[in-house]
Scaffold this motif. Structure first.
Motif, PDB file in Angstrom:
ATOM      1  N   ALA A 117      11.597  13.227 -13.086  1.00 36.51           N
ATOM      2  CA  ALA A 117      10.708  14.631 -12.983  1.00 36.51           C
ATOM      3  C   ALA A 117       9.975  14.427 -11.600  1.00 36.51           C
ATOM      4  O   ALA A 117       9.807  13.607 -10.930  1.00 36.51           O
ATOM      5  N   VAL A 118       9.451  15.689 -11.284  1.00 41.36           N
ATOM      6  CA  VAL A 118       8.612  15.958 -10.105  1.00 41.36           C
ATOM      7  C   VAL A 118       7.255  16.256 -10.635  1.00 41.36           C
ATOM      8  O   VAL A 118       6.985  17.143 -11.425  1.00 41.36           O
ATOM      9  N   PHE A 119       6.241  15.468 -10.195  1.00 41.35           N
ATOM     10  CA  PHE A 119       4.771  15.920 -10.270  1.00 41.35           C
ATOM     11  C   PHE A 119       4.063  15.535  -9.202  1.00 41.35           C
ATOM     12  O   PHE A 119       4.140  14.760  -8.435  1.00 41.35           O
ATOM     13  N   LEU A 120       3.003  16.630  -8.976  1.00 43.18           N
ATOM     14  CA  LEU A 120       2.477  16.592  -7.718  1.00 43.18           C
ATOM     15  C   LEU A 120       3.331  16.399  -6.379  1.00 43.18           C
ATOM     16  O   LEU A 120       2.967  15.613  -5.618  1.00 43.18           O
ATOM     17  N   ASN A 121       4.490  17.234  -6.310  1.00 42.71           N
ATOM     18  CA  ASN A 121       5.455  17.020  -5.434  1.00 42.71           C
ATOM     19  C   ASN A 121       5.969  15.801  -5.121  1.00 42.71           C
ATOM     20  O   ASN A 121       6.432  15.365  -3.936  1.00 42.71           O
ATOM     21  N   THR A 122       5.906  14.799  -6.045  1.00 37.60           N
ATOM     22  CA  THR A 122       6.552  13.632  -6.006  1.00 37.60           C
ATOM     23  C   THR A 122       7.455  13.201  -6.949  1.00 37.60           C
ATOM     24  O   THR A 122       7.311  13.571  -8.019  1.00 37.60           O
ATOM     25  N   SER A 123       8.639  12.758  -6.654  1.00 35.96           N
ATOM     26  CA  SER A 123       9.575  12.287  -7.652  1.00 35.96           C
ATOM     27  C   SER A 123       9.467  11.051  -8.301  1.00 35.96           C
ATOM     28  O   SER A 123       8.964  10.193  -7.552  1.00 35.96           O
ATOM     29  N   ILE A 124       9.227  10.919  -9.623  1.00 39.48           N
ATOM     30  CA  ILE A 124       9.056   9.832 -10.470  1.00 39.48           C
ATOM     31  C   ILE A 124      10.262   9.643 -11.330  1.00 39.48           C
ATOM     32  O   ILE A 124      10.774  10.554 -11.894  1.00 39.48           O
ATOM     33  N   SER A 125      10.236   8.340 -11.415  1.00 35.84           N
ATOM     34  CA  SER A 125      11.257   7.841 -12.472  1.00 35.84           C
ATOM     35  C   SER A 125      10.886   6.265 -13.083  1.00 35.84           C
ATOM     36  O   SER A 125      10.279   5.567 -12.618  1.00 35.84           O
ATOM     37  N   LYS A 126      11.513   6.071 -14.058  1.00 37.45           N
ATOM     38  CA  LYS A 126      11.245   4.810 -14.558  1.00 37.45           C
ATOM     39  C   LYS A 126      12.349   3.900 -14.338  1.00 37.45           C
ATOM     40  O   LYS A 126      13.598   3.685 -14.216  1.00 37.45           O
ATOM     41  N   LYS A 127      11.535   2.732 -13.821  1.00 36.56           N
ATOM     42  CA  LYS A 127      12.351   1.560 -13.015  1.00 36.56           C
ATOM     43  C   LYS A 127      11.922   0.274 -13.452  1.00 36.56           C
ATOM     44  O   LYS A 127      10.748   0.061 -13.794  1.00 36.56           O
ATOM     45  N   SER A 128      12.716  -0.887 -13.030  1.00 36.11           N
ATOM     46  CA  SER A 128      12.207  -2.254 -13.627  1.00 36.11           C
ATOM     47  C   SER A 128      11.919  -2.972 -12.347  1.00 36.11           C
ATOM     48  O   SER A 128      12.493  -2.507 -11.169  1.00 36.11           O
ATOM     49  N   LEU A 129      11.291  -3.984 -12.410  1.00 39.71           N
ATOM     50  CA  LEU A 129      10.752  -4.909 -11.217  1.00 39.71           C
ATOM     51  C   LEU A 129      11.322  -6.173 -11.639  1.00 39.71           C
ATOM     52  O   LEU A 129      11.582  -6.786 -13.041  1.00 39.71           O
ATOM     53  N   PRO A 130      11.897  -6.883 -10.507  1.00 38.87           N
ATOM     54  CA  PRO A 130      12.263  -8.431 -10.909  1.00 38.87           C
ATOM     55  C   PRO A 130      11.013  -9.046 -11.397  1.00 38.87           C
ATOM     56  O   PRO A 130       9.890  -8.726 -11.190  1.00 38.87           O
ATOM     57  N   VAL A 131      11.415 -10.468 -11.705  1.00 40.89           N
ATOM     58  CA  VAL A 131      10.173 -11.312 -12.259  1.00 40.89           C
ATOM     59  C   VAL A 131       9.088 -11.408 -11.025  1.00 40.89           C
ATOM     60  O   VAL A 131       7.905 -11.609 -11.225  1.00 40.89           O
ATOM     61  N   ASN A 132       9.682 -11.899  -9.916  1.00 37.02           N
ATOM     62  CA  ASN A 132       8.778 -12.317  -8.954  1.00 37.02           C
ATOM     63  C   ASN A 132       9.283 -11.712  -7.643  1.00 37.02           C
ATOM     64  O   ASN A 132       9.997 -12.111  -6.867  1.00 37.02           O
ATOM     65  N   PRO A 133       8.840 -10.341  -7.655  1.00 32.03           N
ATOM     66  CA  PRO A 133       9.394  -9.586  -6.220  1.00 32.03           C
ATOM     67  C   PRO A 133       8.404  -9.811  -5.229  1.00 32.03           C
ATOM     68  O   PRO A 133       7.463 -10.435  -5.272  1.00 32.03           O
ATOM     69  N   LYS A 134       9.128  -9.464  -3.928  1.00 31.40           N
ATOM     70  CA  LYS A 134       8.175  -9.761  -2.537  1.00 31.40           C
ATOM     71  C   LYS A 134       7.261  -8.950  -2.620  1.00 31.40           C
ATOM     72  O   LYS A 134       7.281  -7.573  -2.683  1.00 31.40           O
ATOM     73  N   ILE A 135       5.886  -9.314  -2.624  1.00 30.37           N
ATOM     74  CA  ILE A 135       4.836  -8.538  -2.396  1.00 30.37           C
ATOM     75  C   ILE A 135       4.159  -8.294  -0.960  1.00 30.37           C
ATOM     76  O   ILE A 135       4.214  -9.481  -0.426  1.00 30.37           O
ATOM     77  N   GLN A 136       4.140  -7.205  -0.416  1.00 25.58           N
ATOM     78  CA  GLN A 136       3.618  -6.825   0.750  1.00 25.58           C
ATOM     79  C   GLN A 136       2.250  -5.976   0.629  1.00 25.58           C
ATOM     80  O   GLN A 136       2.337  -4.913   0.113  1.00 25.58           O
ATOM     81  N   PRO A 137       0.958  -6.353   1.164  1.00 28.51           N
ATOM     82  CA  PRO A 137       0.593  -7.831   1.950  1.00 28.51           C
ATOM     83  C   PRO A 137       0.740  -8.771   0.851  1.00 28.51           C
ATOM     84  O   PRO A 137       0.646  -8.905  -0.443  1.00 28.51           O
ATOM     85  N   ALA A 138       1.252  -9.998   1.247  1.00 30.00           N
ATOM     86  CA  ALA A 138       1.312 -11.213   0.330  1.00 30.00           C
ATOM     87  C   ALA A 138       0.149 -11.560  -0.383  1.00 30.00           C
ATOM     88  O   ALA A 138      -0.914 -11.733   0.153  1.00 30.00           O
ATOM     89  N   LEU A 139       0.354 -11.603  -1.554  1.00 27.22           N
ATOM     90  CA  LEU A 139      -0.813 -11.902  -2.589  1.00 27.22           C
ATOM     91  C   LEU A 139      -0.207 -12.637  -3.875  1.00 27.22           C
ATOM     92  O   LEU A 139       1.057 -12.950  -4.056  1.00 27.22           O
ATOM     93  N   ASN A 140      -1.313 -13.365  -4.416  1.00 28.93           N
ATOM     94  CA  ASN A 140      -0.812 -14.053  -5.652  1.00 28.93           C
ATOM     95  C   ASN A 140      -0.514 -13.279  -6.912  1.00 28.93           C
ATOM     96  O   ASN A 140      -1.694 -12.967  -7.615  1.00 28.93           O
ATOM     97  N   PHE A 141       0.524 -12.749  -6.939  1.00 31.63           N
ATOM     98  CA  PHE A 141       0.755 -11.899  -8.216  1.00 31.63           C
ATOM     99  C   PHE A 141       1.605 -12.506  -9.266  1.00 31.63           C
ATOM    100  O   PHE A 141       2.190 -13.725  -9.301  1.00 31.63           O
TER     101      PHE A 141
END
Length: 754
Positions: free
Chosen positions: A656-680
């Motif tokens: 859907a679109v909310f506040l002129n932004t397209s939004i969808s449900k998606k997944s993330l891998p277990v350890n994605p690359k974080i920018q800027p680099a932090l201890n997630f």
């Protein structure tokens, strides 16, 4: 009367009367001792909530009410309150009486299939389950809902097979089960199946419609009451039937184990102690052997009758196999309603295939009853032991069916009797009575058994609470004009007859002090003594302490308004207690203005430098978006995470679109690359895939990524007019709090400008 007729009369009536008397004596003794124990133990958490609701229904309300709770049990209790008996004993009595009626109904229901001895054995076995004895008379809705469900099933069977006027009772009883516990309404699946199997529904249509109309009249006053309170007559029903795991991940009883009730079956049906293991294995053996004999008898009958496998039967067999395989492979992967429909279809096709076999309709009815409740409770995000009660009557039926099948093979003939039909149920009766006696004695003696430790703990806390109530009344007789709070608020709402807010769980004393200050609490009663910066102790009894606010020690912080449901429980901690996150909920009630964006005016929003949105609602999406954009343009900061709006029929922002932004449900891998680099921390939800809101700017919106995960926006900033929108994706706030990652929390604060 001849000797033969006399014997027939005794067999058909005398034994039934004796069994019924034994059942009644057992029921009254069990209920008497269990209620006597409960009066010494004191109410449990939910009991206090139902008592508070009963006060409201009786016109004696405190201002605190949990509208998401089903109404019938507190309403029945309120009738006793109106008579002048305002005590927790009232709800125990109602619960105990309904249990007696339900157990009698279960006996009558079993007797449609089994002889009186077997029916008595089944009823006593149901009573003997630790899960039954533990929750009997507590004042929770589970047992009462089971009782109404039993009578709904029994009267439906009578309506289909004997007199359709029983529908005048069957459908209203099903509605009463629903109004006692909303998920009990799924009893409609086996009821519909039984009506279809009866093949008389067209001739009985008039009686069914009349019964349906009566049941509708029963729910109309409740819907009108909820509409008056919330402007949404179905609020409590839709909230309680919500099966969204994402909404309950922070709940203490959240579990993704779909076989939770199978894994814990032993503790539910077998009392601990010397009988525990071997009694459980006896029951399971009876069930397994009985099923084997049952299937063998079906195949033998087919062979004996020389059933011809014509094309119609082959199609039904193939269809039954396909439905069964489909159910197995889709269980827990599709909506619980669809799984229940599959079970209903399996039951109907099986009945049609085996039509003519005696009692097949009852066997399939109970199979559907068990499976629908098992599916419903297993796929619900919250799992607690007492939910198994909805399956217990059907499980008991199959245990007695197994006993019936085994005794049919082990024949001990005397004249025209198969004595094993009576000897084996008699042995089961002895075992059930022994198990019941052992459990009740263990509770009384505080010995180790199912939930006994919880009973002992509850009794101690209840005694402490009574002392604190008296101390506060003596210290400040005008306390009802002040703000009083406790982490066991439902209990003190009942005992003090005053309103309180739902209190989140805090990990540290500063968090608690922060929350108390934010809510302007004058008196605080705690089970855990703590050195509160802004409060001083004025009374103490063992581990329970009564505090009073010290106005000179309070602090001023930035106030933020949160609209939605969820963040009010932990956003303050994520922000490092540097701001007051205000939420307009009352008690456990999170509806209406507290969750709806456009229930606020622009002037109201502009009182706060920050507006926070998560798991939010609206009346009109366009108006809500326009209101938020006007707020931001005037200089406000809007913080939004759409991850709480990724499922459900309403307010769903997936694709859907909310506040002129397209939004969808998606997944993330277990350890994605974080920018800027932090201890997630790893992106895992109870060991499974982590999902959340993914944002894609449109031509009308420009979001600057501040933090990304594999290129996906975790935190982004959009500047509009004098203000800005902070977009938080992939449920990062909950991720930071749930995994206690301080770096993630600091990152959120820094990007919000806190």
């Amino acid at each position: 009367m001849t000797k033969i007729n006399h014997l027939k009369y005794i067999r058909s009536h005398g034994l039934n009367l004796i069994c019924l008397v034994i059942l009644l004596i057992t029921l009254f003794l069990v209920v008497y001792y269990r209620l006597k124990l409960q009066m010494s133990i004191g109410p449990f958490w939910d009991t206090y909530a139902y008592l508070a609701n009963a006060l409201e229904y009786a016109g004696m309300g405190t201002g605190y009410m949990e509208l998401d709770r089903p109404p019938l049990l507190p309403f029945l209790t309120s009738l006793i309150f109106r008579m002048g008996f305002v005590s927790e004993v009232a709800i125990y009595l109602v619960d105990g009486l309904l249990f007696i009626l339900g157990s009698i109904g279960l006996y009558q229901l079993f007797k449609l299939r089994f002889n009186p001895m077997e029916s008595l054995a089944g009823s006593l076995l149901f009573i003997s389950f630790p899960i039954t004895l533990a929750w009997l008379g507590v004042g929770y809705v589970d047992m009462a809902a089971v009782s109404f469900s039993i009578w709904a099933v029994y009267t439906t069977v009578l309506a289909v097979n004997r007199n359709p006027r029983f529908f005048f009772l069957a459908f209203p009883l099903a509605m009463m089960a629903f109004l006692t516990r909303f998920t009990a309404g799924f009893i409609v699946f086996p009821l519909v199946l039984y009506i279809l199997m009866g093949k008389h529904y067209l001739r009985q249509f008039k009686e069914m419609i009349t019964g349906l109309i009566i049941s509708i009249f029963l729910i109309i006053p409740y819907l009108a009451y909820i509409y008056q309170k919330t402007s949404d007559p179905f609020f409590s029903i839709t909230w309680s039937l919500s099966f969204r795991a994402e909404s309950f991940q922070e709940h203490f009883a959240y579990s993704s184990d779909v076989f939770y009730y199978i894994h814990n079956l032993q503790s539910f049906i077998s009392t601990q102690g010397i009988l525990h293991n071997w009694f459980y294995y006896i029951l399971i053996s009876i069930l397994i052997i009985g099923v084997i004999i049952y299937i063998y008898n079906i195949l033998r009958d087919w062979k004996g009758r020389e059933v011809t496998l014509n094309s119609a039967k082959i199609v039904k067999i193939i269809l039954l196999i396909l439905l069964g395989v489909g159910f197995i492979f889709t269980f827990s992967k599709i909506n619980y309603i669809y799984s229940s429909v599959l079970v209903l279809l399996i039951g109907y096709v099986a009945y049609d295939l085996l039509r003519g076999r005696p009692n097949m309709d009852l066997d399939i009815l109970f199979f559907t009853w068990f499976m629908v409740q098992f599916i419903t409770q297993s796929l619900f995000a919250i799992k607690v032991d007492r939910y198994f009660l909805t399956m217990a009557p059907a499980l008991t039926y199959f245990l007695i069916l197994g006993l019936h099948e085994i005794s049919g093979k082990i024949r001990i003939n005397w004249q025209d009797f198969n004595l094993s039909r009576y000897i084996m149920p008699c042995l089961m009766i002895i075992l059930a009575l022994s198990a019941t006696s052992i459990y009740l004695n263990d509770v009384q003696q505080e010995k180790d058994n199912y939930l006994v430790a919880d009973f002992v703990k509850n009794q101690v806390i209840d005694d402490y609470m009574d002392v604190m109530v008296q101390d506060l009344r003596n210290y400040d007789p005008t306390y009802q004009n002040k703000t009083v709070q406790s982490e066991v608020w439902p209990g003190f709402v009942w005992k003090l007859k005053t309103s309180m807010k739902q209190q989140p769980t805090f990990n540290t004393t500063p968090e608690l002090n922060h929350w108390l200050e934010k809510n302007h609490v004058d008196y605080y009663i705690s089970l855990n003594p703590a050195d509160l910066q802004s409060y001083q102790p004025i009374a103490q009894y063992n581990n329970m302490t009564l505090y009073q606010i010290n106005p000179n020690a309070t602090t001023n912080k930035t106030k933020m308004l949160y609209i939605g449901q969820g963040w009010q429980n932990y956003m303050d901690q994520v922000l490092g207690l540097k701001a007051f996150v205000l939420h307009e909920s009352q008690g456990r009630l999170v509806i209406g203005k507290a969750t709806e964006i456009d229930s606020h005016s622009l002037e109201e929003l502009q009182q706060y430098p920050y507006i926070l949105l998560y798991n939010f609602k609206w009346h009109n999406q366009h108006d809500a978006e326009e209101l938020l954009l006007n707020y931001v343009e005037s200089g406000g900061t809007l913080v939004i995470d759409a991850s709480g709006n990724m499922e459900g029929m309403y307010y769903n922002l997936d694709e859907a679109v909310f506040l002129n932004t397209s939004i969808s449900k998606k997944s993330l891998p277990v350890n994605p690359k974080i920018q800027p680099a932090l201890n997630f921390s790893p992106f895992l939800s109870d060991g499974e895939t982590w999902y959340g809101a993914h944002y894609e700017p449109t031509n009308q919106s420009q979001i600057q990524p501040l933090v990304t995960a594999d290129g996906n926006i975790l935190i982004g900033e959009q500047k509009i007019g004098k203000g800005r929108i902070i977009w938080i994706g992939y449920n990062l706030v909950w991720h930071a709090f749930h995994l206690e990652n301080q770096e993630e929390m600091k990152l959120i604060r820094d990007n919000m400008g806190i």
